[in-house]
Design a protein around this motif. Structure first.
Motif, PDB file in Angstrom:
ATOM      1  N   ALA A 172     -47.157   4.826  36.550  1.00 35.98           N
ATOM      2  CA  ALA A 172     -46.688   4.467  37.882  1.00 35.98           C
ATOM      3  C   ALA A 172     -47.637   4.945  38.966  1.00 35.98           C
ATOM      4  N   ASP A 173     -47.678   4.314  39.955  1.00 32.74           N
ATOM      5  CA  ASP A 173     -48.376   4.836  41.205  1.00 32.74           C
ATOM      6  C   ASP A 173     -49.892   5.121  40.576  1.00 32.74           C
ATOM      7  N   VAL A 174     -50.499   3.999  40.127  1.00 34.23           N
ATOM      8  CA  VAL A 174     -51.912   4.152  39.803  1.00 34.23           C
ATOM      9  C   VAL A 174     -52.851   4.370  40.805  1.00 34.23           C
ATOM     10  N   HIS A 175     -52.479   3.742  41.770  1.00 36.95           N
ATOM     11  CA  HIS A 175     -53.189   3.753  43.409  1.00 36.95           C
ATOM     12  C   HIS A 175     -54.571   3.696  43.137  1.00 36.95           C
ATOM     13  N   ALA A 176     -55.102   2.591  42.353  1.00 32.44           N
ATOM     14  CA  ALA A 176     -56.481   2.270  42.485  1.00 32.44           C
ATOM     15  C   ALA A 176     -57.367   3.525  41.828  1.00 32.44           C
ATOM     16  N   ASN A 212     -44.869  -0.796  47.209  1.00 31.45           N
ATOM     17  CA  ASN A 212     -44.941  -1.036  48.626  1.00 31.45           C
ATOM     18  C   ASN A 212     -46.492  -1.286  48.999  1.00 31.45           C
ATOM     19  N   HIS A 213     -47.168  -0.093  48.469  1.00 33.03           N
ATOM     20  CA  HIS A 213     -48.770  -0.453  48.594  1.00 33.03           C
ATOM     21  C   HIS A 213     -49.418  -1.776  48.054  1.00 33.03           C
ATOM     22  N   ASP A 214     -48.802  -2.246  46.919  1.00 32.69           N
ATOM     23  CA  ASP A 214     -49.266  -3.638  46.410  1.00 32.69           C
ATOM     24  C   ASP A 214     -48.943  -4.484  47.499  1.00 32.69           C
ATOM     25  N   GLY A 267     -40.642   4.629  39.969  1.00 35.83           N
ATOM     26  CA  GLY A 267     -42.103   5.245  40.317  1.00 35.83           C
ATOM     27  C   GLY A 267     -41.813   5.973  41.647  1.00 35.83           C
ATOM     28  N   HIS A 268     -42.959   5.673  42.580  1.00 35.72           N
ATOM     29  CA  HIS A 268     -42.760   5.848  44.094  1.00 35.72           C
ATOM     30  C   HIS A 268     -42.743   7.336  44.531  1.00 35.72           C
ATOM     31  N   THR A 269     -42.269   8.312  44.075  1.00 41.89           N
ATOM     32  CA  THR A 269     -42.167   9.640  44.641  1.00 41.89           C
ATOM     33  C   THR A 269     -43.528  10.441  44.209  1.00 41.89           C
ATOM     34  N   HIS A 270     -43.970   9.926  43.077  1.00 39.80           N
ATOM     35  CA  HIS A 270     -45.218  10.561  42.517  1.00 39.80           C
ATOM     36  C   HIS A 270     -44.771  12.082  41.872  1.00 39.80           C
ATOM     37  N   PHE A 271     -43.462  12.099  41.476  1.00 38.88           N
ATOM     38  CA  PHE A 271     -42.958  13.315  41.029  1.00 38.88           C
ATOM     39  C   PHE A 271     -42.139  13.093  39.582  1.00 38.88           C
ATOM     40  N   VAL A 285     -38.110  -0.246  37.957  1.00 38.87           N
ATOM     41  CA  VAL A 285     -38.128  -0.722  39.377  1.00 38.87           C
ATOM     42  C   VAL A 285     -38.992   0.405  39.956  1.00 38.87           C
ATOM     43  N   HIS A 286     -39.655  -0.079  41.006  1.00 40.50           N
ATOM     44  CA  HIS A 286     -40.552   0.872  41.907  1.00 40.50           C
ATOM     45  C   HIS A 286     -39.952   2.092  42.376  1.00 40.50           C
ATOM     46  N   GLY A 287     -39.018   1.660  43.448  1.00 43.06           N
ATOM     47  CA  GLY A 287     -38.160   2.739  44.293  1.00 43.06           C
ATOM     48  C   GLY A 287     -36.962   2.940  43.655  1.00 43.06           C
ATOM     49  N   GLY A 311     -45.543  -0.213  39.575  1.00 41.20           N
ATOM     50  CA  GLY A 311     -45.897  -0.404  40.862  1.00 41.20           C
ATOM     51  C   GLY A 311     -46.684   0.594  41.764  1.00 41.20           C
ATOM     52  N   ASP A 312     -47.252   0.100  42.767  1.00 38.26           N
ATOM     53  CA  ASP A 312     -48.407   0.759  43.639  1.00 38.26           C
ATOM     54  C   ASP A 312     -49.588   1.174  42.501  1.00 38.26           C
ATOM     55  N   LEU A 313     -50.059  -0.262  41.814  1.00 34.44           N
ATOM     56  CA  LEU A 313     -51.309  -0.226  41.135  1.00 34.44           C
ATOM     57  C   LEU A 313     -52.375  -0.107  42.049  1.00 34.44           C
TER      58      LEU A 313
END
Ligand code: ZN
Length: 241
Positions: free
Chosen positions: A7-11, A63-65, A148-152, A115-117, A36-38
């Motif tokens: 989750a949240d790979v964020h590039a 959301n970032h995607d 994902g989404h919370t990064h926690f 689901v992302h959120g 999500g948030d790849l």
């Protein structure tokens, strides 16, 4: 089947490759589920998309995607996130943006809801409290869920008031108890541990194993600075906040 859950790979390709190497060392990777948030924040959005697409995969819309693909506006983003979304949009080609626009918001695979959120608000809600988790679980039609989404990294069992933080090497068995879990973030952890977080679902052993992986943070930071992205986004990677 061994399914790698990210989750949240964020590039952040350096973190993503380290996770894939770590996972492959434990056995064959049959699938990759990305929550999500790849893209967004990091310096290698296109390469991260291409890398995921090499696997049989699931990718959810974060959301970032969606912001990078022009599918949602930037009003709810802070300055750093908005700057990063505009930069990412300038890097992605039409095929990548069309792929993002076609991503699902909710997917059910192997008795697990992805689901992302949250199920109340798939793109935006942060599942940070027990009450939010209870509302999510009330809508979850499968025994197990991943967000994902919370990064926690955390797991919340239904009927249990505690949101349990997931520590390194933690196993979560697929038993009678219903739960929703978050593997944490690959590319931008925010729980004070800079190492990339992810999970492996072993469908035969019926368990998730959550892990942390060291990676070349300096390389990821240098790429963010070189790309002209906000330096704060590079700084926070070293702190895991
Ligand atoms: Zn994120």
């Amino acid at each position: 089947m061994r399914i790698v859950v990210v989750a949240d790979v964020h590039a952040n390709l350096d973190a993503f490759e380290a996770v894939l190497r770590h996972a492959a060392a434990g056995g064959a990777i049959d699938r990759v589920w990305s929550l999500g948030d790849l893209v967004g924040y990091g310096a290698q959005p296109s390469t991260c998309i291409a890398r995921l697409r090499e696997f049989e995969h699931v990718e959810l819309a974060g959301n970032h995607d969606l912001a990078a693909a022009g599918e949602i506006g930037l009003a709810e983003f802070n300055t750093y996130a908005a700057d990063a979304a505009l930069w990412t949009a300038s890097q992605l080609d039409d095929d990548e943006k069309a792929w993002i626009r076609g991503l699902p918001r909710v997917v059910i695979e192997q008795n697990v809801t992805l689901v992302h959120g949250s199920l109340r608000d798939p793109v935006w809600e942060y599942l940070l409290s027990e009450s939010e988790a209870e509302a999510h679980l009330a809508l979850q039609t499968t025994p197990y869920g991943l967000v994902g989404h919370t990064h926690f990294p955390a797991v919340i069992y239904e009927g249990d008031a505690a949101m349990r933080r997931i520590l390194d090497g933690r196993e979560v068995a697929l038993e009678a108890e219903r739960f929703v879990a978050n593997p944490g973030s690959v590319g931008q952890p925010r729980d004070g541990d800079y190492r990339a977080a992810y999970a492996v679902l072993d469908t035969e052993a019926r368990r998730f194993v959550f892990d942390r992986v060291d990676y070349d943070v300096a390389a990821a930071r240098a790429k963010i600075v070189a790309a002209g992205l906000p330096t704060y986004l590079a700084e926070r990677l070293a702190r895991g906040r």
